[in-house]
Design a protein around this motif. Structure first.
Motif, PDB file in Angstrom:
ATOM      1  N   ARG A  45      29.770  37.466  87.687  1.00  0.00           N
ATOM      2  CA  ARG A  45      30.419  36.803  86.412  1.00  0.00           C
ATOM      3  C   ARG A  45      30.146  37.450  85.124  1.00  0.00           C
ATOM      4  N   VAL A  46      28.934  37.828  85.028  1.00  0.00           N
ATOM      5  CA  VAL A  46      28.363  38.436  83.551  1.00  0.00           C
ATOM      6  C   VAL A  46      29.115  39.755  83.373  1.00  0.00           C
ATOM      7  N   ASP A  47      29.245  40.488  84.459  1.00  0.00           N
ATOM      8  CA  ASP A  47      29.867  41.845  84.486  1.00  0.00           C
ATOM      9  C   ASP A  47      31.343  41.513  84.084  1.00  0.00           C
ATOM     10  N   ARG A  48      32.032  40.728  84.576  1.00  0.00           N
ATOM     11  CA  ARG A  48      33.526  40.432  84.380  1.00  0.00           C
ATOM     12  C   ARG A  48      33.547  39.930  82.945  1.00  0.00           C
ATOM     13  N   ALA A  49      32.811  39.008  82.565  1.00  0.00           N
ATOM     14  CA  ALA A  49      32.888  38.612  81.103  1.00  0.00           C
ATOM     15  C   ALA A  49      32.787  39.592  80.062  1.00  0.00           C
ATOM     16  N   SER A  50      31.839  40.293  80.558  1.00  0.00           N
ATOM     17  CA  SER A  50      31.518  41.352  79.444  1.00  0.00           C
ATOM     18  C   SER A  50      32.656  42.559  79.363  1.00  0.00           C
TER      19      SER A  50
ATOM     20  N   ILE B 216      35.818  41.955  79.917  1.00  0.00           N
ATOM     21  CA  ILE B 216      36.872  41.532  79.355  1.00  0.00           C
ATOM     22  C   ILE B 216      36.559  41.348  77.640  1.00  0.00           C
ATOM     23  N   VAL B 217      35.428  41.268  77.454  1.00  0.00           N
ATOM     24  CA  VAL B 217      35.350  41.027  75.860  1.00  0.00           C
ATOM     25  C   VAL B 217      35.224  42.445  75.322  1.00  0.00           C
ATOM     26  N   ALA B 218      34.608  43.336  76.133  1.00  0.00           N
ATOM     27  CA  ALA B 218      34.463  44.760  75.374  1.00  0.00           C
ATOM     28  C   ALA B 218      36.023  45.262  75.477  1.00  0.00           C
ATOM     29  N   ASP B 219      36.803  45.174  76.485  1.00  0.00           N
ATOM     30  CA  ASP B 219      38.094  45.594  76.312  1.00  0.00           C
ATOM     31  C   ASP B 219      38.926  44.936  75.304  1.00  0.00           C
ATOM     32  N   GLY B 220      38.596  43.634  75.246  1.00  0.00           N
ATOM     33  CA  GLY B 220      39.374  42.980  73.914  1.00  0.00           C
ATOM     34  C   GLY B 220      39.121  43.546  72.638  1.00  0.00           C
ATOM     35  N   VAL B 221      37.569  43.731  72.630  1.00  0.00           N
ATOM     36  CA  VAL B 221      37.359  44.452  71.150  1.00  0.00           C
ATOM     37  C   VAL B 221      38.099  45.769  71.011  1.00  0.00           C
TER      38      VAL B 221
ATOM     39  N   ASP C  48      38.552  33.164  75.982  1.00  0.00           N
ATOM     40  CA  ASP C  48      39.731  32.950  75.331  1.00  0.00           C
ATOM     41  C   ASP C  48      39.309  32.964  73.754  1.00  0.00           C
ATOM     42  N   ARG C  49      38.614  32.005  73.415  1.00  0.00           N
ATOM     43  CA  ARG C  49      38.166  31.748  72.024  1.00  0.00           C
ATOM     44  C   ARG C  49      37.655  33.061  71.381  1.00  0.00           C
ATOM     45  N   ILE C  50      37.025  34.025  72.194  1.00  0.00           N
ATOM     46  CA  ILE C  50      36.375  35.180  71.576  1.00  0.00           C
ATOM     47  C   ILE C  50      37.969  36.129  71.352  1.00  0.00           C
ATOM     48  N   LEU C  51      38.486  36.187  72.379  1.00  0.00           N
ATOM     49  CA  LEU C  51      40.050  37.004  72.455  1.00  0.00           C
ATOM     50  C   LEU C  51      40.730  36.769  71.261  1.00  0.00           C
ATOM     51  N   THR C  52      40.926  35.313  71.177  1.00  0.00           N
ATOM     52  CA  THR C  52      41.668  34.922  70.196  1.00  0.00           C
ATOM     53  C   THR C  52      41.352  35.311  68.713  1.00  0.00           C
ATOM     54  N   ALA C  53      39.944  35.506  68.640  1.00  0.00           N
ATOM     55  CA  ALA C  53      39.392  35.554  67.182  1.00  0.00           C
ATOM     56  C   ALA C  53      39.339  37.038  66.937  1.00  0.00           C
ATOM     57  N   LEU C  54      39.398  38.005  67.897  1.00  0.00           N
ATOM     58  CA  LEU C  54      39.326  39.229  67.588  1.00  0.00           C
ATOM     59  C   LEU C  54      40.379  39.990  66.845  1.00  0.00           C
ATOM     60  N   PRO C  55      41.573  39.610  66.909  1.00  0.00           N
ATOM     61  CA  PRO C  55      42.516  40.338  65.911  1.00  0.00           C
ATOM     62  C   PRO C  55      42.096  40.068  64.609  1.00  0.00           C
ATOM     63  N   ALA C  56      41.974  39.026  64.093  1.00  0.00           N
ATOM     64  CA  ALA C  56      41.466  38.792  62.498  1.00  0.00           C
ATOM     65  C   ALA C  56      40.453  39.598  62.239  1.00  0.00           C
TER      66      ALA C  56
END
Ligand code: PLP
Length: 446
Positions: free
Chosen positions: A336-341, A343-348, A425-433
């Protein structure tokens, strides 16, 4: 407790140096008012004003399961009801040591035969160095620039973490003769290690290295580096101290060594002589450890001549938290930690790319950071050679949207098993701004 972060910071500054009990918490390199946290649960922390944030600090690593995991809290409450501290041995300490030894046995090879519990990572690395000096009868040690091993005198030279954040070469108050016992080399550079051994024959007791660098942002070891380093160090009669305070039980059930040894990355078949743990080991309570082969570890008092002690070492509440955390840290948790990580790293990466911001995302297992530069980040010089002035606006744009990142470009981001899809989702939504804020940043006037 209510109020604002500003009020809390003002009150803290009146009685606590800089208002903080550990420098990076001061927001020194990102500016603004540090958060004053009153509670935390799962993937979120809540500040004194009652606002909650998705948290990517995770107490700087320990909160692998997320904050205040009910079973960990229950284990601590249960232990507390039986007494806070005894100053004597407890069955729990032995159970925890057995758990660690079992986790660190891969294909029949135990990394650790004996484990000594201490309260902080700083104590663990400091004691490991003392042991290595006693075992070899030599004085000098090698550390790598940008690696952080806690704040003992001999290990502060060109350290990462807060010293990287505040661009400090070391600390005042360290006597020059003590600093001179530490040779600081560029990371991932085996030739520099060979040269140092050649320049100081039979004088180097140990090389201490973060298993994967994560205190100057993420500085992953080159594939095969740790194994080749072990070979070189052993050829010269010195000891290898693997600092897994940050990576241990976080990137894999058996730490970074486990990740390499199971063939996921790096090289297999290499063994450090001493290993240090902390952070996840205590599940959020003050607990750390050093371990290694019996022949070296048994040099510790009371068996041997190397002194080390601690009033609160092996504290029963900390041990209960650690044991509960490790028992809950199953392969599914790491997945789970690997997956979450990822997702966020790719999102950034996607958000920064969309704004045309030059960046790289160095990764080491589930750890990653963002460096505003092009090209690999192999050592501390690379880590510092970036447009780090883009980080504060990026950081604050995330914070304004309820996402708490590490308040420094030179720290790893920590995901937990509690970062569910809603938190992601909250993290990914915040990233563009945040990416737009990074794109719009301008360098400070010189
Ligand atoms: C790799 C490493 N070693 C040692 C330490 C020191 O641990 P502590 O802060 O518990 O003293 C840290 C802390 O961040 C660390 O990351």
């Amino acid at each position: 407790m209510t109020g604002t972060n500003e009020q809390a910071a003002r009150a803290a500054r009146a009685v606590i140096p800089g208002g903080v009990n550990s420098p990076v918490r001061a927001f020194g390199s990102v500016g603004g008012t540090p958060l004053s946290i009153v509670s935390a649960s799962g993937p979120t922390v809540t500040d004194v004003a009652g606002r909650d944030y998705v948290d990517l600090v995770a107490s700087w690593g320990p909160a692998l399961l997320g904050h205040a995991h009910p079973e960990v809290v229950a284990a601590v409450q249960d232990a507390a009801a039986r007494g806070l501290s005894f100053g004597a041995s407890t069955p729990g300490e032995t159970e925890l040591a057995e758990e660690v030894v079992a986790r660190l046995t891969i294909r029949g090879t135990p990394l650790v035969e004996r484990l000594r519990l201490v309260s902080t990572g700083t104590e663990a690395t400091m004691t490991a160095i003392r042991l290595a000096r006693a075992a070899t009868g030599r004085d000098l040690i090698i550390k790598f620039a940008g690696h952080y091993h806690g704040h003992s005198d001999g290990l502060l030279a060109e350290a990462g973490s807060g010293l990287a954040t505040f661009a400090l070469p070391g600390s005042a108050g360290v006597p020059a003769p003590i600093a001179a016992q530490t040779l600081v080399l560029p990371y991932n550079d085996l030739d520099a290690v060979r040269d140092a051994f050649a320049a100081h024959p039979d004088r180097i007791a140990a090389v201490i290295t973060e298993a994967a660098g994560a205190n100057a942002g993420v500085l992953a070891p080159l594939p095969g580096f740790n194994g080749a380093l072990a070979l070189e160090v052993h050829k010269r009669g010195a000891l290898l101290i693997l600092d897994e305070v940050l990576t241990g039980f976080r990137v894999h059930a058996a730490g970074w060594w486990g990740l390499e040894s199971s063939g996921v990355t790096g090289s297999t078949g290499w063994l450090p002589d001493l290993v240090t743990f902390g952070k996840v080991l205590g599940g959020g309570m003050p607990l750390a450890a050093l371990g290694g082969r019996a022949a070296v570890m048994d040099l510790l008092a009371p068996l041997g001549p190397v002194y080390q002690a601690g009033t609160l070492s092996g504290n029963p509440l900390a041990v209960a938290a650690g044991l509960a955390t490790l028992r809950l840290a199953t392969p599914e948790v790491y997945a789970r930690v690997d997956r979450a990580s990822a997702i966020v790293a790719d999102g950034v990466h996607d958000a920064l790319s969309a704004e045309g911001v030059t960046h790289v995302i160095p990764r080491a297992g589930s750890l990653f950071s963002v460096a505003f530069r092009s090209g690999e980040v192999l050592d501390y010089a690379d880590a510092k050679d970036q447009q780090s002035w883009r980080y504060p606006p990026f950081f604050h744009a995330m914070l304004d949207q309820g996402v708490s990142l590490p308040p420094s470009a030179f720290e790893a981001w920590f995901l937990t098993a509690a970062h569910d899809d809603a938190a992601l989702d909250r993290i990914l939504t915040a990233l563009p701004a945040a990416a737009r804020a990074a794109a719009a940043a301008t360098p400070p006037a010189t």
